[in-house]
Design an enzyme around this catalytic site. Structure first.
Site, short mmCIF file in Angstrom:
data_model
loop_
_atom_site.label_atom_id
_atom_site.label_comp_id
_atom_site.label_asym_id
_atom_site.label_seq_id
_atom_site.Cartn_x
_atom_site.Cartn_y
_atom_site.Cartn_z
CG HIS A 11 -4.24 0.33 -8.45
ND1 HIS A 11 -5.61 0.48 -7.92
CD2 HIS A 11 -3.89 1.27 -7.27
CE1 HIS A 11 -5.83 1.13 -6.93
NE2 HIS A 11 -4.84 1.86 -6.44
CG ASP B 131 3.10 4.72 -4.39
OD1 ASP B 131 2.98 6.06 -4.13
OD2 ASP B 131 2.38 3.88 -3.88
CG HIS C 284 -1.95 0.86 1.23
ND1 HIS C 284 -2.50 1.54 0.35
CD2 HIS C 284 -3.01 1.11 2.36
CE1 HIS C 284 -3.50 2.33 0.48
NE2 HIS C 284 -3.77 2.12 1.66
N1 ACO Z 1 4.74 -7.28 -10.35
C1 ACO Z 1 4.72 -8.43 -10.97
N2 ACO Z 1 3.83 -9.22 -10.86
C2 ACO Z 1 2.48 -8.55 -10.27
C3 ACO Z 1 2.44 -7.24 -9.86
C4 ACO Z 1 3.73 -6.76 -9.78
N3 ACO Z 1 3.67 -5.41 -9.05
N4 ACO Z 1 1.24 -6.96 -9.38
C5 ACO Z 1 0.58 -8.03 -9.63
N5 ACO Z 1 1.01 -8.92 -10.36
C6 ACO Z 1 0.50 -10.35 -10.88
C7 ACO Z 1 0.36 -11.14 -9.72
O1 ACO Z 1 1.47 -12.14 -9.63
C8 ACO Z 1 -0.69 -12.03 -10.24
O2 ACO Z 1 -0.16 -12.98 -11.26
P1 ACO Z 1 -1.08 -14.43 -11.50
O3 ACO Z 1 -2.33 -14.02 -11.86
O4 ACO Z 1 -0.25 -14.98 -12.42
O5 ACO Z 1 -1.08 -14.96 -10.18
C9 ACO Z 1 -1.74 -11.10 -10.87
O6 ACO Z 1 -0.76 -9.88 -11.27
C10 ACO Z 1 -2.66 -10.19 -10.09
O7 ACO Z 1 -1.97 -10.06 -8.84
P2 ACO Z 1 -2.68 -9.77 -7.40
O8 ACO Z 1 -1.76 -9.71 -6.51
O9 ACO Z 1 -3.79 -10.98 -7.21
O10 ACO Z 1 -3.50 -8.46 -7.76
P3 ACO Z 1 -3.94 -7.51 -6.48
O11 ACO Z 1 -5.15 -6.64 -7.09
O12 ACO Z 1 -4.38 -8.45 -5.54
O13 ACO Z 1 -2.94 -6.82 -5.88
C11 ACO Z 1 -1.23 -4.83 -5.52
C12 ACO Z 1 -2.75 -5.18 -6.20
C13 ACO Z 1 -1.10 -5.25 -4.39
C14 ACO Z 1 -1.30 -3.19 -6.13
C15 ACO Z 1 -0.16 -5.36 -6.43
O14 ACO Z 1 -0.37 -5.27 -7.85
C16 ACO Z 1 1.25 -5.09 -6.15
O15 ACO Z 1 1.85 -5.79 -5.23
N6 ACO Z 1 1.99 -4.33 -6.82
C17 ACO Z 1 3.18 -3.81 -6.31
C18 ACO Z 1 3.18 -2.90 -4.97
C19 ACO Z 1 2.78 -1.76 -5.38
O16 ACO Z 1 2.99 -0.81 -6.18
N7 ACO Z 1 1.70 -0.92 -4.45
C20 ACO Z 1 0.94 0.15 -4.42
C21 ACO Z 1 -0.60 0.21 -4.99
S1 ACO Z 1 -1.07 1.65 -5.18
C22 ACO Z 1 -1.24 2.83 -3.38
O17 ACO Z 1 -1.24 2.01 -2.70
C23 ACO Z 1 -1.05 4.09 -3.51
#
Ligand code: ACO
Length: 436
Positions: A313, A371, A269
């Site tokens: 996201h 971010d 987050h």
């Molecule tokens: N890098 C690589 N792979 C990713 C990423 C990433 N940043 N984000 C998601 N994925 C992949 C997952 O591995 C998953 O793959 P799969 O379907 O093969 O298993 C798929 O994409 C879906 O991912 P989830 O984790 O289920 O997506 P969710 O909606 O739950 O998560 C989140 C969203 C937490 C933001 C995620 O994209 C992440 O961890 N990003 C990196 C951290 C980040 O930048 N957070 C900031 C969010 S914005 C904010 O808070 C202002």
């Protein structure tokens, strides 16, 4: 929300009677199946870990269309607010539902400034923390502690006290965050000044010293003010939902906001901008742009546990409108400071380019989030990376408190109490110690 014409029917394969559920319609966004009576009617719960399909409340503050990359505060697009307004106007908007007139803006600014000094004992309270403590740990404690220093604004049934706690939180957050920063450096606290803007004052309290007057650069102040606007609210994200859930017990707004700060700290987050900058620094240290391909292979390998921070996201599945503004703001800041050739910015652009063309990211609809560029911008502004999430908390405070107020004054307000699907042991007898 109003009850729509359509209804949903749930049928069961075990022969139990089907149930007809009302469908509620908002002003925009998906319709909502009203399951409030489901348990009473069927004895069954719904299962939705991570709230992927669950609206936890109704709200008229912020609207996001994740597929079309739309973010509206009280109906106004984020792109227009970021260009035409300053952060305090956005605070007024989020709090009151309308943008302020020129007179209201001046009065609001004056009021906020009048609350910006913090209780002297809070400085002593701060002195108890180790100087190398993570700033988010200190901020969580200080904001929770505000209930002790300002006991005259804890009555959640008093509109007057809501107003007071809101003003105190918005006004004191910059002072406290700057105090955390100067304390960590062993420098004296700088008091707020009423002749400076909200954001100009914050920069002076962060970086000024009693020895020489802080030289404000308007472009940089504007850039930080824009970062605040971009982060001010984001409907029912993890920290806001935490504030609502915590606040639903009737606890003080300071305690509820402290819980939001604790949630925001996590790298999935608010901690993402720090994690993103650390990722860029690591790739840079290991060889920079020429190592990007290798890094991307690791990101795509699930066993590596590495994610491309600043990408993806839960809601935006096309683009994050804040990321576009953030990238532009980042360029402006680097140009102003003569850092156009900043290696981390170049690295970020290279990563972004690869990711936007790579099927792994395209198929999963993973795009840069706000971010991805905010860390580089904050670093250029001189903010140390461990302070990044505090900056996010400063900006999000108005969102948290506006959402808290909306909840506490909602006629449908109830204490938040999720249910569970129990998968543990059923009743068993406790064996004596010697037989275990
Ligand atoms: N890098 C690589 N792979 C990713 C990423 C990433 N940043 N984000 C998601 N994925 C992949 C997952 O591995 C998953 O793959 P799969 O379907 O093969 O298993 C798929 O994409 C879906 O991912 P989830 O984790 O289920 O997506 P969710 O909606 O739950 O998560 C989140 C969203 C937490 C933001 C995620 O994209 C992440 O961890 N990003 C990196 C951290 C980040 O930048 N957070 C900031 C969010 S914005 C904010 O808070 C202002």
């Amino acid at each position: 929300m109003v009850v729509g014409d359509k209804k949903a029917t749930i049928s069961f394969s075990d022969g139990s009677e089907p149930v007809v559920l009302p469908i509620l319609v908002g002003t925009a966004g998906p319709d909502v199946i009203d399951i409030r009576n489901l348990y009473r009617a069927t004895g069954k719960f719904t299962y939705d870990p991570g709230f992927l399909s669950t609206a936890s409340c109704q709200s008229n503050i912020t609207y996001i269309d994740g597929d079309r990359g739309i973010l509206l505060y009280r109906g106004y697009p984020i792109e227009q607010l970021a260009i035409n307004c300053d952060f305090l106007e956005v605070c007024f908007l989020l709090q009151n539902g309308e943008l302020p007139t020129a007179t209201q803006k001046a009065e609001f600014e004056k009021l906020v400034k009048s609350y910006s000094i913090v209780h002297e004992s809070m400085a002593q309270f701060m002195n108890g923390y180790p100087r190398n403590a993570h700033p988010m740990a200190v901020l969580t404690g200080l904001i929770g502690g505000m209930a002790a220093f300002y006991p005259d604004s804890l009555d959640v049934n008093s509109e007057e006290q809501h107003e007071l706690s809101l003003l105190r939180l918005i006004a004191k957050m910059p002072t406290l965050i700057a105090m955390i920063h100067t304390y960590s450096r062993g420098r004296p606290f700088m008091f707020p000044r009423s002749d400076l803007s909200y954001t100009g004052n914050f920069l002076r309290m962060m970086f000024g010293t009693p020895l020489s007057e802080f030289q404000e650069k308007k472009i940089l102040t504007r850039a930080l003010d824009r970062i605040f606007i971009l982060h001010a609210d984001h409907e029912q994200n993890a920290s806001t939902s935490t504030v609502r859930l915590c606040g639903s017990s009737g606890t003080s707004p300071y305690a509820a906001v402290a819980s939001g700060i604790a949630c925001l700290w996590g790298p999935a987050h608010g901690g993402a901008n720090q994690a993103c900058l650390e990722m860029l620094e690591k790739i840079h240290a290991e060889g920079g742009v020429k190592r990007v391909g290798e890094f991307m292979q690791k990101v795509k390998d699930k066993d590596s546990g590495i994610r491309l921070m600043g990408f993806g996201h839960r809601v935006y599945k096309n683009f994050d409108p804040r990321a576009k503004i953030m990238q532009e703001t980042c360029r402006q800041v680097l140009a102003e400071l003569g850092l156009e050739n900043d290696p981390l910015f170049k690295l970020a652009l290279a990563l972004e380019k690869i990711a936007l063309e790579d099927t792994y990211f395209v198929d999963r609809k993973l795009y840069p989030n706000v971010d991805f560029y905010s860390g580089i911008t904050l670093k250029a502004l001189g903010v140390p990376k461990e302070m990044f999430t505090c900056i996010f908390a400063l900006a999000r405070t108005i969102g948290w408190i506006s959402q808290w107020k909306e909840m506490i004054t909602d006629t449908e307000y109830k204490i938040g109490r999720p249910r569970q699907s129990f998968v543990g042991s059923i009743k068993r007898d406790v064996p004596s110690l010697k037989t275990r």
